[in-house]
Enzyme design. Structure first.
Site, PDB file in Angstrom:
ATOM      1  N   GLN A 100       0.843  -1.201   0.000  1.00  0.00           N
ATOM      2  CA  GLN A 100       0.000   0.000   0.000  1.00  0.00           C
ATOM      3  C   GLN A 100       0.878   1.251   0.000  1.00  0.00           C
ATOM      4  O   GLN A 100       1.699   1.436   0.897  1.00  0.00           O
ATOM      5  CB  GLN A 100      -0.927   0.029   1.209  1.00  0.00           C
ATOM      6  CG  GLN A 100      -1.936   1.170   1.120  1.00  0.00           C
ATOM      7  CD  GLN A 100      -2.665   1.445   2.414  1.00  0.00           C
ATOM      8  OE1 GLN A 100      -2.041   1.852   3.391  1.00  0.00           O
ATOM      9  NE2 GLN A 100      -3.972   1.233   2.429  1.00  0.00           N
ATOM     10  N   TYR A 181      -5.522  10.939   4.509  1.00  0.00           N
ATOM     11  CA  TYR A 181      -4.175  11.218   4.014  1.00  0.00           C
ATOM     12  C   TYR A 181      -4.219  12.019   2.699  1.00  0.00           C
ATOM     13  O   TYR A 181      -5.274  12.485   2.285  1.00  0.00           O
ATOM     14  CB  TYR A 181      -3.391   9.915   3.909  1.00  0.00           C
ATOM     15  CG  TYR A 181      -3.231   9.259   5.264  1.00  0.00           C
ATOM     16  CD1 TYR A 181      -2.603   9.942   6.314  1.00  0.00           C
ATOM     17  CD2 TYR A 181      -3.754   7.998   5.532  1.00  0.00           C
ATOM     18  CE1 TYR A 181      -2.485   9.376   7.573  1.00  0.00           C
ATOM     19  CE2 TYR A 181      -3.631   7.424   6.794  1.00  0.00           C
ATOM     20  CZ  TYR A 181      -3.010   8.122   7.813  1.00  0.00           C
ATOM     21  OH  TYR A 181      -2.886   7.566   9.058  1.00  0.00           O
ATOM     22  N   ARG A 228      -7.724   2.347  -2.625  1.00  0.00           N
ATOM     23  CA  ARG A 228      -8.593   2.365  -1.442  1.00  0.00           C
ATOM     24  C   ARG A 228      -9.196   3.750  -1.256  1.00  0.00           C
ATOM     25  O   ARG A 228      -8.490   4.760  -1.343  1.00  0.00           O
ATOM     26  CB  ARG A 228      -7.802   1.987  -0.189  1.00  0.00           C
ATOM     27  CG  ARG A 228      -8.705   1.774   1.036  1.00  0.00           C
ATOM     28  CD  ARG A 228      -7.889   1.516   2.286  1.00  0.00           C
ATOM     29  NE  ARG A 228      -8.511   0.487   3.115  1.00  0.00           N
ATOM     30  CZ  ARG A 228      -8.346   0.370   4.425  1.00  0.00           C
ATOM     31  NH1 ARG A 228      -7.573   1.213   5.080  1.00  0.00           N
ATOM     32  NH2 ARG A 228      -8.930  -0.592   5.100  1.00  0.00           N
ATOM     33  N   GLY A 314      -8.869  -7.041   9.429  1.00  0.00           N
ATOM     34  CA  GLY A 314      -7.901  -6.230  10.142  1.00  0.00           C
ATOM     35  C   GLY A 314      -7.532  -6.852  11.474  1.00  0.00           C
ATOM     36  O   GLY A 314      -6.644  -7.698  11.554  1.00  0.00           O
ATOM     37  N   ARG A 315      -8.230  -6.447  12.534  1.00  0.00           N
ATOM     38  CA  ARG A 315      -7.875  -6.883  13.886  1.00  0.00           C
ATOM     39  C   ARG A 315      -7.914  -8.402  14.039  1.00  0.00           C
ATOM     40  O   ARG A 315      -7.070  -8.982  14.733  1.00  0.00           O
ATOM     41  CB  ARG A 315      -8.796  -6.218  14.907  1.00  0.00           C
ATOM     42  CG  ARG A 315      -8.631  -4.706  14.974  1.00  0.00           C
ATOM     43  CD  ARG A 315      -9.681  -4.046  15.831  1.00  0.00           C
ATOM     44  NE  ARG A 315      -9.499  -4.338  17.249  1.00  0.00           N
ATOM     45  CZ  ARG A 315      -8.717  -3.642  18.068  1.00  0.00           C
ATOM     46  NH1 ARG A 315      -8.027  -2.615  17.607  1.00  0.00           N
ATOM     47  NH2 ARG A 315      -8.621  -3.955  19.338  1.00  0.00           N
TER      48      ARG A 315
END
Length: 358
Positions: A100, A181, A228, A314-315
């Site tokens: 990424q 971002y 993304r 993810g987690r």
């Protein structure tokens, strides 16, 4: 019982995925101070290779692109060598690696970058966010507005980073246009108050994202380029307006990106299913969807509903290197240790236990 839809194979560009799970990108702050991925990172990603498609943590394409300490880069020969060890380790275990590419823009501080310069952004507007630095939390400063010439330079940095990722043996890259971002900042009216061709209208605010995507697709192939987005995500102090404003911005953006035939669209989704459905209808290849708060029974919900092709984890994947096996067996999950997410070292990174094999 996990939905059978998760276990169907999926062609993805040049790859054949064994199922519909993937590793979501998660910052872990385990790179060397110069941005070179560590040997420990190779172990971390290889442990999770059974997820098939592994999307790495955000990786800066330049010194200006760094926001946090000990995040990896993809712009020097040392970075390429570090990522080559990661890619080789993942491939040896049968997985695929997408790096990424993340330019943080105004979500940075001079104390966190190699050159200690002022951050850059679409406009000279501070995010007014607390950010961790080596001397403790500090406010993000007012960034320097990028000139049109600067913007072309940043596009070149993304192109070079994508080429570096492929040179390192990665299977592709994901463009990070989400989560507050730099690319996301260009989309948000409260962060982008430019009056030139990169600001003002929906079309102008989307221009930079589209040009970055086109440059990377030209460099490494659209079939190795994913992107993304996170519509209406208020991270990094961004405000994209009301529901209709968000829908208008992202329907235009996704429609234009769809023309590039990128390998996938990765949506960090806040819950506007009407908007998500419009993406699914417009997008010619795979759609990946991440939602906050899913339990294990909800992992396949978007796939079953026809809204997604892949469900990145993810987690669950962070704390369970063998999450695929656990889902298949109905085995319990390890819990994430929040205290070790960003602390460096193996603790809370490569030492989560796997199921005991008979």
């Amino acid at each position: 019982m996990t939905s059978s839809s998760l276990w169907q194979p999926l062609p993805l560009g040049r790859l054949e995925l064994p199922h519909r799970l993937a590793l979501a990108p998660m910052t872990r702050n385990r790179a060397a101070p110069d941005g070179t991925p560590s040997e420990l990172s190779a172990e971390y990603y290889a442990q999770r290779a059974s997820l098939g498609l592994l999307i790495t943590e955000g990786t800066q394409p330049s010194e200006d692109g760094q926001g946090y300490v000990n995040t990896p880069g993809a712009y020097t020969p040392a970075h390429v060598e570090g990522w080559r060890k990661v890619a080789d380790a993942v491939h040896e275990k049968g997985g695929h690696l997408f790096i990424q590419l993340m330019h943080v823009g105004r979500i940075s501080h001079p104390d966190n970058t190699p050159h200690h310069r002022q951050p850059v952004a679409p406009s000279a507007i501070s995010a007014e966010q607390d950010i961790y630095t080596p001397t403790g939390p500090q406010k993000t400063p007012v960034p320097r507005e990028l000139s049109v010439e600067d913007i072309q330079g940043v596009i070149g940095e993304f192109r070079h980073a994508a080429a570096s990722a492929i040179a390192a043996g990665a299977d592709g890259v994901e463009i990070h246009a989400a989560n507050g971002y730099l690319l996301h900042q260009f989309l948000a009216p409260n962060a982008n108050q430019r009056t030139d061709s990169y600001g003002g209208s929906i079309e102008n605010r989307a221009r930079f994202v589209i040009e970055v995507a086109r440059a990377i697709a030209d460099e490494i192939g659209a079939d190795r380029t994913g992107i993304r987005i996170s519509p209406a995500f208020p991270l990094g102090g961004l405000d994209e307006g009301d529901t209709e404003a968000v829908r208008a911005q992202y329907r235009y953006l996704v429609g234009e990106l769809a023309r590039l035939n990128l390998v996938y669209l990765h949506v960090h989704h806040l819950g506007d299913d009407e908007l998500l459905r419009s993406f699914r209808e417009a997008w010619p290849t795979a759609v990946l969807v991440v939602r906050y708060g899913r339990d294990r029974d909800g992992i396949a919900a978007d796939i079953d509903a026809g809204l997604a092709d892949v469900a990145p984890l993810g987690r669950f994947a962070l704390a369970n290197p063998d999450v695929v096996e656990r889902l298949q067996q109905g085995a319990p999950f390890n819990e994430v240790d929040p205290a070790t997410l960003y602390t460096g070292g193996a603790n809370g990174y490569t030492d989560y236990p796997v199921l005991t094999r008979a």
